[in-house]
Structures are given as C-alpha cells and as structure tokens.
Design an enzyme around this catalytic site. Structure first.
Site, PDB file in Angstrom:
ATOM      1  CB  CYS A  32      -0.906   0.009   1.228  1.00  0.00           C
ATOM      2  SG  CYS A  32      -1.808   1.570   1.385  1.00  0.00           S
ATOM      3  CB  CYS A  35       0.873   1.822   4.729  1.00  0.00           C
ATOM      4  SG  CYS A  35      -0.664   0.907   5.014  1.00  0.00           S
ATOM      5  CG  HIS A  96      -4.283  -0.836   4.727  1.00  0.00           C
ATOM      6  ND1 HIS A  96      -3.737  -0.207   3.630  1.00  0.00           N
ATOM      7  CD2 HIS A  96      -5.020  -1.874   4.247  1.00  0.00           C
ATOM      8  CE1 HIS A  96      -4.129  -0.842   2.520  1.00  0.00           C
ATOM      9  NE2 HIS A  96      -4.902  -1.860   2.863  1.00  0.00           N
ATOM     10  CG  ASN A 136     -14.038   9.143  -5.841  1.00  0.00           C
ATOM     11  OD1 ASN A 136     -15.022   9.871  -5.767  1.00  0.00           O
ATOM     12  ND2 ASN A 136     -13.111   9.284  -6.772  1.00  0.00           N
ATOM     13  CG  HIS A 147      -4.347   3.595   3.705  1.00  0.00           C
ATOM     14  ND1 HIS A 147      -3.271   3.014   4.344  1.00  0.00           N
ATOM     15  CD2 HIS A 147      -4.755   4.612   4.499  1.00  0.00           C
ATOM     16  CE1 HIS A 147      -3.044   3.673   5.477  1.00  0.00           C
ATOM     17  NE2 HIS A 147      -3.939   4.650   5.588  1.00  0.00           N
ATOM     18  CG  HIS A 149      -7.211   7.849  -0.323  1.00  0.00           C
ATOM     19  ND1 HIS A 149      -7.515   6.515  -0.561  1.00  0.00           N
ATOM     20  CD2 HIS A 149      -7.241   8.453  -1.537  1.00  0.00           C
ATOM     21  CE1 HIS A 149      -7.693   6.327  -1.858  1.00  0.00           C
ATOM     22  NE2 HIS A 149      -7.551   7.479  -2.488  1.00  0.00           N
ATOM     23  CD  GLN A 151      -8.788  11.319  -5.403  1.00  0.00           C
ATOM     24  OE1 GLN A 151      -8.125  11.776  -6.327  1.00  0.00           O
ATOM     25  NE2 GLN A 151      -9.701  10.381  -5.584  1.00  0.00           N
TER      26      GLN A 151
END
Lengths: 346, 346
Positions: A32, A35, A96, A136, A147, A149, A151
């Site tokens: 990932c 991470c 994660h 998203n 993971h 997150h 944007q």
C-alpha cells in the site's frame, strides 16, 4: 502529459490525462503506497511513521502546477489549455483499515482543520479558481487504493456542477435577497415539523442534527440515500466556521457516515463532495454560496448498485428507485441501532 | 407510483419511481421476459414467436401515459409534476444471445425503420417533449436483462444534456448562420486530411465512414473510446433520412459496434444515445439540431472500467485516461482485424 480540451456542445472543459491510465491499481495491502513507510526497502508515499493525517500531491494527477504546453493544437471550436491545477491526496490516518466513519470525533475534528487549511492554501494560488474536497469510497465507485483517503482537486475553472448550483443560488439571491440553501433548510425543517406523528417518531427527511449542522435527504435527491450536510448558519466555506461549529461538523460527519455503514451492514460505497465558495474573491465574496457537503451513495439495496446509465449519463436526468422520505426513514432506523451517534433528528 | 421533483440547485427534474426498485433483476435465461413465449405455462412479454423486432411498453416505467397525481405536495422551491411520458423496450431480435453488433446489416436496417417509427409516433403525443432512443449494454452499465434490447424514453421535458447541446448549437447557429455539428465534422475531416502520414495509415480521429455517415472519436471525448456517429448531410432526425441513407446508417452502426467488441475481445459495455430534434415543432423546426448518435463505453482497458466518480459525478468534469487520437487509432486497428466492416476512414 495532458491538457484541457473544450467541449463545444456541452460548454465545458474535458481533462485529457493519459498518464493516469498507468496509475497504481489495487495493490495488495503489503504494498500500500498510503501506509507509513515501515521498511526503508519498501518506501511508500509517506516516509514517516508518526502522523495523524497526511496530505501530499497525487502521483497521478489530473492537474499539475506547472503543466507542459498542450501536446495538440486547439481548433476554432475546441480550444485547448494547459491542465494547470493541483491534485492532493488526504490520507485519513496511518491505519490501513479504518474508514472515516470509524475514526473518533476528535480525529475527524483534526481532519476538518486539515481541510480548511488546504482549501485556503490551495485557493490562494493565482491559477486556482475552485477547490473541491472529496472522497471516492469503495471499489464500486472505482477506488484503486483501499487505504481510506480523500482527495482535493484545485481546478483552474469552476466545474459544471458547482457552477450550476452557484448560478441558481445567485438567481434566487438576486430575486429574493435570501440564500437558496437557507430556504431549502427552512423548508426541510417545516416539513419535519408539519408531518403528522404516527408510525415514524421522527418525521420529515432529517437524519442527523446537532446545534450547528443538519443532515437530510433532500426532497429532490438524485442518488439512493443521498444526503446533504448543511450548517444552520449561512457560511460560504469551512474558513468561516468557529471552533464549536468545527466540532459539531465532525460529529455530524461521523453521524451520517456511521449510518451509511449501518444501513445494509456493509461499507457503503459513496462519493462525498464538499461545495464551498470559489477562491477568486475574499472570504464572504460569494454571498449566495452556502457551504454544504453532498453524500452520493450508489448502493440502492443490499446487493444492488445504482448505475448512472442511459438516462443519467446520456440524458442527464436522474431516476431514483425509492422516495426520499423512505430513504430518510431507513437512515434514521440505522441511526437508532447505533444509539443516535452524531445527533438525532429533533 | 412516482412523480417529478424539481431540483432547485441544479434546475432540473428528478424522477422518483419507487416501483422500479422491484424490477426484474438478472433472471436466468430460461425465465427471460424478452424471449418469445415458447411455453404458454411461462408467458413472456412477447406472446408471439414469429417476429423480427418487438416493441412494447416497459413494465417498470419511469414515465407513464396516465400517471397518478403526485403523492406529495411540492414546495415553493421544489414543485412536483406528474411523471407523464412513455417508456418502451425494443427487443432487437428473438435471439437471446445475439447482440446488435452481431445482427446483419439487413436486420439493423429494419431496426432503423422501427426507431424512426417510434420516434415519430411517440413524438406526436401532446405531452411528449423529447424522445430519446438509447441502449444500455452490459452488466457493468447496470443492465438487468441480458437479452439484447434497447429502450425509448418519451420525456415530458427536454432533458439537461440534449438541452445543453441544443443551447450551444443554437448560440453557434445564431452567431455564424451555420450548424455546430456540421462545423465539428468539417474540423474532424480537416484534421484527418492534414495529419502527416506515418506509422498510422489512416490519420485523424475518424474510425468508420461511408457515403452518408462518419463515426469519429470527438476531439473532446469524455468517455473511453467514445465515438459520435454523424450524417454528412444536415438533418435533425431519422425522419429526414432517405432510403440509401438508412442503409448506410445501418452499415455504419454495425461498423462501430463490431469494432467495440473486437477492441478488447469482449462485449464492450456502453451506452448508445440518439440525439434528435425535440418533438414540439414540425420536422425541420430545429435548424440548429444535427442528428447524431453518441457511443459512451465505460471499459478503459481490458480489465479496467471507467467510473463516474468524484470529478465526473460530483464536479461534472470528465477526466480521460487516453488521448482521443490514441483511442481512434486502437479502434481503427480493431476495424482492420475485422476487414473494415461498415466502411473504413478514407
């Protein structure tokens, strides 16, 4: 590596970003890139282990600060422009597996601070017209990195949907002297107050509310279980929120996100999109703009997705399979099972 | 069973059709409702075995001819209206497995006749403003019945995307006296003619062409491998096409659809959307309108889909992972492998 091309039939920019075809695609957890770096032999995007929330530039951006000149010549009908802007990734935590809904209110409060900081910081660049903070969530929405997150896109133009919303809000403001979303909220509150009591103890379309924020399924929802999060006070962006309001925003956010995951007992795939004032005027420069967050889920039943097919993508007309009133009722029930996290409809 | 609700921020109607939640969902082939009835104990939608193409009203429609009055009261900001319109299903053939691309040109020619007939017939109803003929193809687009079929929506309003296209075409027509899509086509032809010869023997973005039709990847494509099919002659709808043109339309249609399936060796998931003149004026009443068909695939690589996520659904800005020039080149290569079915770029 890309450019903007003007769509003369729709009157909007299209971003050509051919380098994104090769972006990292669903790597296994041990590789990932979001991470913290734990083994120097396998560096990730984040070379540090000790952090709460990390923000950095997207390695496969749709816009960059110093783009190359467009690779093609525009035409009379379709001019081209450099894809100048900034794309950032906001990693919600080093964990994660922990989604935003599963973070503590304290942690989400920190994220609100990060969002406000990035909105202001990116918006200050002279080439940035509009900063959109979004997430998203879920493979069904096309997520390629698991993971958790979000944007941030700092656009060199105001994109079509915020542009349409602002145009309608401006028209309403000029005609009535009032804010469109303040009036929408007043209608939602009136609908909730007026509903006859009965089987449903908490009527209307309001799902979560606290002293400063209300989350409701709009009367005109386009997506399944769509909700809108609104501050009660008329503010144009995160920057105008005080400390108590930021806490209440974190609480309301956790409230609605937890309900989504509880609704079908699965991590609800959604888009979360923050609508704030464009950044070409000082704070308060768009009096018609009322800060809000839209949650656009795409799961219409436990095993069925909503697709944006012919009617939605081809005609632009959305068809929903349930009434907004029914969607709100189900989300409130999910909230009851959770003990009313984030505040219940009053 | 549903109504239209006005979205005051976006200025568009949303269709609430809660009865559609229970629509038939991916039945096994032996219970296909679109196959001819072969056993009276298992009646399908089509009680006859001897037919080429079947058209009937959708059993789970978004619009109906005599809708009930809206179930809810509208508000000052969000009026409601009956969902009056017509939704039809067009079954391409009795064959459960044969897709439109796999039909003969003769069969597709019959379908062109059916489309023209339904467009005219539905458009004549006084409550119909816009007739949209379309196909959602593939599970990835959300298809719930596998038997190849298209749909027709007779809307009581001009939906947002055709409305935007018409507004831009009208503005261009008023300013220049010319048709916007005629000019787009001229630019595409000029680009093809001007390209330096080289590795690619057929330059430009044109993919299929014959005497009356051109199919090309627009300079401003929003979807992966998006193409637009245009008649060379300026016509507003199918009704204005002569017999030879209708044959050439069938040929060009087969040409582009066959290339899509050959591109990755899989049945390309796509939306096919026909844009014709609104139906509230006599034939020719929209001189700015140029009939065209848009093909909007969603497969961006053999194992990767394009998702309409935050930027597309939240902001309204499309990001493409390949240049239109590269998309066209790949589609032409696929056409070469097929022996140039439907006509090659000249």
């Amino acid at each position: 590596m890309g450019e903007l091309r003007w769509h003369p039939l729709l009157g909007q920019w299209v971003v050509v970003a051919s380098h994104r075809q090769e972006r990292t695609y669903k790597p296994p957890a041990e590789f990932c890139p979001l991470c913290p770096t734990r083994d120097p032999a396998h560096p990730t995007e984040i070379p540090d282990e000790d952090w709460d929330i990390a923000v950095f530039e997207n390695r496969f951006p749709s816009f960059v600060e110093t783009p190359p000149p467009p690779q093609v010549a525009g035409t009379a009908l379709s001019p081209v422009a450099p894809a100048q802007g900034i794309c950032e990734v906001v990693v919600y935590s080093p964990d994660h597996d922990r989604t935003l809904a599963e973070q503590s209110v304290e942690h989400i409060r920190k994220l609100v601070e990060v969002w406000a900081h990035r909105y202001e910081e990116l918006g200050r660049r002279p080439f940035v017209r509009y900063v959109m903070i979004f997430e998203n969530r879920g493979e069904a929405v096309g997520v390629t990195l698991h993971h958790p997150h979000g944007q941030i896109y700092a656009f060199p133009f105001v994109p079509p949907i915020p542009q349409q919303e602002l145009a309608h809000a401006r028209e309403h403001h000029e005609r009535t002297g009032r804010c469109l979303l303040c009036d929408v909220l007043a209608e939602e509150r009136a609908a909730a107050a007026a509903s006859a009591p009965g089987g449903d103890r908490r009527p209307g379309r309001i799902v979560v509310e606290n002293d400063d924020f209300v989350v409701f399924v709009p009367f005109f929802a386009r997506f399944p279980y769509e909700t809108m999060l609104l501050p009660r006070r008329h503010v144009g962006s995160l920057l105008e929120l005080g400390d108590a309001e930021r806490w209440h925003l974190a609480e309301a956010l956790k409230g609605i996100l937890a309900r989504y995951d509880a609704l079908f007992g699965l991590r609800m795939p959604y888009m979360m999109v923050m609508h704030q004032a464009p950044m070409d005027r000082p704070v308060g420069g768009y009096p018609e703009c009322h800060f809000h967050i839209e949650f656009l889920p795409i799961q219409r039943a436990p095993s069925k997705l909503k697709y944006l097919a012919g009617s939605e993508s081809g005609a632009g007309t959305f068809i929903t399979d349930a009434t907004p009133e029914e969607m709100a009722r189900q989300l409130r029930r999910a909230g009851e099972r959770l003990g009313g996290v984030g505040g219940v409809a009053r």
